[in-house]
Write a protein that holds these residues in place. Structure first.
Motif, PDB file in Angstrom:
ATOM      1  N   VAL A 174       0.843  -1.202   0.000  1.00 41.35           N
ATOM      2  CA  VAL A 174       0.000   0.000   0.000  1.00 41.35           C
ATOM      3  C   VAL A 174       0.875   1.249   0.000  1.00 41.35           C
ATOM      4  N   LEU A 175       1.891   1.263   0.831  1.00 39.14           N
ATOM      5  CA  LEU A 175       2.772   2.430   0.918  1.00 39.14           C
ATOM      6  C   LEU A 175       3.483   2.697  -0.411  1.00 39.14           C
ATOM      7  N   TYR A 176       3.886   1.638  -1.098  1.00 41.53           N
ATOM      8  CA  TYR A 176       4.545   1.807  -2.394  1.00 41.53           C
ATOM      9  C   TYR A 176       3.562   2.242  -3.484  1.00 41.53           C
ATOM     10  N   ALA A 177       2.311   1.822  -3.381  1.00 39.06           N
ATOM     11  CA  ALA A 177       1.344   2.076  -4.457  1.00 39.06           C
ATOM     12  C   ALA A 177       0.722   3.464  -4.393  1.00 39.06           C
ATOM     13  N   ILE A 178       0.769   4.113  -3.249  1.00 43.55           N
ATOM     14  CA  ILE A 178       0.048   5.381  -3.088  1.00 43.55           C
ATOM     15  C   ILE A 178       0.582   6.462  -4.030  1.00 43.55           C
ATOM     16  N   PHE A 179       1.900   6.599  -4.143  1.00 47.02           N
ATOM     17  CA  PHE A 179       2.459   7.734  -4.878  1.00 47.02           C
ATOM     18  C   PHE A 179       2.019   7.806  -6.337  1.00 47.02           C
ATOM     19  N   PRO A 180       2.181   6.750  -7.143  1.00 46.44           N
ATOM     20  CA  PRO A 180       1.769   6.899  -8.553  1.00 46.44           C
ATOM     21  C   PRO A 180       0.288   7.205  -8.717  1.00 46.44           C
ATOM     22  N   ILE A 181      -0.535   6.710  -7.807  1.00 47.34           N
ATOM     23  CA  ILE A 181      -1.975   6.969  -7.931  1.00 47.34           C
ATOM     24  C   ILE A 181      -2.305   8.394  -7.516  1.00 47.34           C
ATOM     25  N   VAL A 182      -1.751   8.858  -6.410  1.00 50.03           N
ATOM     26  CA  VAL A 182      -2.062  10.218  -5.964  1.00 50.03           C
ATOM     27  C   VAL A 182      -1.475  11.240  -6.934  1.00 50.03           C
ATOM     28  N   ARG A 183      -0.306  10.952  -7.491  1.00 53.33           N
ATOM     29  CA  ARG A 183       0.297  11.862  -8.474  1.00 53.33           C
ATOM     30  C   ARG A 183      -0.593  11.983  -9.709  1.00 53.33           C
ATOM     31  N   ASN A 184      -1.070  10.860 -10.215  1.00 55.39           N
ATOM     32  CA  ASN A 184      -1.913  10.905 -11.406  1.00 55.39           C
ATOM     33  C   ASN A 184      -3.292  11.475 -11.108  1.00 55.39           C
ATOM     34  N   THR A 185      -3.772  11.281  -9.890  1.00 53.97           N
ATOM     35  CA  THR A 185      -5.049  11.886  -9.508  1.00 53.97           C
ATOM     36  C   THR A 185      -4.937  13.404  -9.526  1.00 53.97           C
ATOM     37  N   VAL A 186      -3.877  13.924  -8.935  1.00 53.56           N
ATOM     38  CA  VAL A 186      -3.655  15.374  -8.924  1.00 53.56           C
ATOM     39  C   VAL A 186      -3.489  15.886 -10.351  1.00 53.56           C
ATOM     40  N   THR A 187      -2.665  15.191 -11.138  1.00 51.48           N
ATOM     41  CA  THR A 187      -2.432  15.612 -12.521  1.00 51.48           C
ATOM     42  C   THR A 187      -3.722  15.610 -13.336  1.00 51.48           C
ATOM     43  N   GLY A 188      -4.493  14.547 -13.213  1.00 52.86           N
ATOM     44  CA  GLY A 188      -5.733  14.437 -13.972  1.00 52.86           C
ATOM     45  C   GLY A 188      -6.761  15.483 -13.584  1.00 52.86           C
ATOM     46  N   LEU A 189      -6.918  15.707 -12.291  1.00 49.37           N
ATOM     47  CA  LEU A 189      -7.904  16.689 -11.830  1.00 49.37           C
ATOM     48  C   LEU A 189      -7.501  18.111 -12.212  1.00 49.37           C
ATOM     49  N   GLU A 190      -6.214  18.412 -12.151  1.00 47.20           N
ATOM     50  CA  GLU A 190      -5.761  19.757 -12.490  1.00 47.20           C
ATOM     51  C   GLU A 190      -5.802  20.015 -13.994  1.00 47.20           C
ATOM     52  N   ALA A 191      -5.911  18.935 -14.786  1.00 48.63           N
ATOM     53  CA  ALA A 191      -5.969  19.092 -16.247  1.00 48.63           C
ATOM     54  C   ALA A 191      -7.390  19.304 -16.754  1.00 48.63           C
ATOM     55  N   VAL A 192      -8.382  19.208 -15.890  1.00 48.59           N
ATOM     56  CA  VAL A 192      -9.760  19.435 -16.317  1.00 48.59           C
ATOM     57  C   VAL A 192      -9.902  20.894 -16.749  1.00 48.59           C
ATOM     58  N   PRO A 193     -10.410  21.164 -17.949  1.00 45.01           N
ATOM     59  CA  PRO A 193     -10.508  22.543 -18.452  1.00 45.01           C
ATOM     60  C   PRO A 193     -11.349  23.427 -17.532  1.00 45.01           C
ATOM     61  N   PRO A 194     -10.873  24.635 -17.229  1.00 45.18           N
ATOM     62  CA  PRO A 194     -11.620  25.550 -16.350  1.00 45.18           C
ATOM     63  C   PRO A 194     -13.006  25.881 -16.884  1.00 45.18           C
ATOM     64  N   GLU A 195     -13.148  25.962 -18.213  1.00 44.68           N
ATOM     65  CA  GLU A 195     -14.451  26.303 -18.775  1.00 44.68           C
ATOM     66  C   GLU A 195     -15.495  25.211 -18.492  1.00 44.68           C
ATOM     67  N   VAL A 196     -15.026  23.963 -18.399  1.00 45.98           N
ATOM     68  CA  VAL A 196     -15.949  22.872 -18.052  1.00 45.98           C
ATOM     69  C   VAL A 196     -16.433  23.037 -16.624  1.00 45.98           C
ATOM     70  N   LEU A 197     -15.528  23.389 -15.738  1.00 42.36           N
ATOM     71  CA  LEU A 197     -15.900  23.601 -14.340  1.00 42.36           C
ATOM     72  C   LEU A 197     -16.816  24.817 -14.195  1.00 42.36           C
ATOM     73  N   ASP A 198     -16.547  25.847 -14.974  1.00 45.34           N
ATOM     74  CA  ASP A 198     -17.419  27.032 -14.938  1.00 45.34           C
ATOM     75  C   ASP A 198     -18.832  26.668 -15.394  1.00 45.34           C
ATOM     76  N   ALA A 199     -18.918  25.847 -16.427  1.00 40.28           N
ATOM     77  CA  ALA A 199     -20.236  25.431 -16.910  1.00 40.28           C
ATOM     78  C   ALA A 199     -20.966  24.610 -15.854  1.00 40.28           C
ATOM     79  N   ALA A 200     -20.240  23.724 -15.182  1.00 38.11           N
ATOM     80  CA  ALA A 200     -20.854  22.914 -14.137  1.00 38.11           C
ATOM     81  C   ALA A 200     -21.309  23.785 -12.971  1.00 38.11           C
ATOM     82  N   ARG A 201     -20.484  24.774 -12.652  1.00 37.90           N
ATOM     83  CA  ARG A 201     -20.846  25.701 -11.575  1.00 37.90           C
ATOM     84  C   ARG A 201     -22.088  26.500 -11.959  1.00 37.90           C
TER      85      ARG A 201
END
Length: 214
Positions: A88-115
């Protein structure tokens, strides 16, 4: 005894060890995925929080596996528990890194539309951000899984389940009867298991990702 004859005689034992190997890897990656996706969702978009989280979880990858398994023995003893905790300790980093990367790559205009549609922060995360980030997150889970398939073999050092038992038994009796066969069966078993899981993840990506995001 030739390797073919060895496999014919011991294939049932090898399959059982392979199943145990697969189980400990999937349990650990499942736990790590839940922790990492929640953690990544909390810190994504906040560099002051994401940087230390990524630094701390990334540091875990620098700890030699033998050392980490050894450090866990006084806390968890021998067997499945220290094996799962280490993986578990070894697996956390690649998943949390990609989660952060993926979420931060969501276009702002999509979030504005959802808001603009009245979606709150939690619903935006669940309905918009996570689905759009899912291909990147799944890549992180895939990398963590393949990495853990190899590391799980070292779990035999703390009496953990899996194909590592064959490798360690063979190396301990090197020069003895079937020592090379044991080691080779363990190594090839780990390689085959990694290949099968990789192919399954490629199929999972296609099944769970909308065509517009492929």
């Amino acid at each position: 005894m030739g390797f073919g004859d060895y496999l014919a005689r011991r294939w049932e034992d090898i399959v059982l060890l392979g199943i145990g190997h697969l189980q400990v890897v999937l349990i650990a990656v499942g736990i790590a995925a839940v922790i990492a996706i929640v953690l990544g969702s909390l810190v994504a978009g906040h560099p002051a929080a994401s940087r230390p989280v990524l630094a701390i979880t990334g540091t875990m990858l620098t700890i030699p596996s033998f050392a980490l398994f050894g450090l866990l023995i006084p806390l968890f003893g021998l067997g499945v528990t220290p094996s799962v905790v280490a993986l578990v300790l070894y697996a956390i980093f690649p998943i949390v890194r990609n989660t952060v990367t993926g979420l931060e790559a969501v276009p702002p205009e999509v979030l504005d539309a959802a808001r603009g549609m009245g979606l709150g922060s939690v619903r935006r995360l669940v309905v918009v951000r996570l689905p759009l980030a899912w291909p990147v997150i799944l890549t992180g889970i895939r990398l963590a899984t393949l990495m853990n398939v190899g590391i799980a073999a070292i779990a035999a050092a703390v009496n953990g389940p899996g194909l590592g038992k064959l490798i360690f038994d063979g190396l301990a009796r090197i020069g003895g009867a079937n020592a090379l066969n044991d080691t080779l069966a363990g190594v090839l078993g780990v390689a085959v298991l990694a290949l099968v899981l990789d192919l399954l993840f490629l199929g999972l990506v296609r099944m769970t990702t909308s065509r517009g995001l492929r």
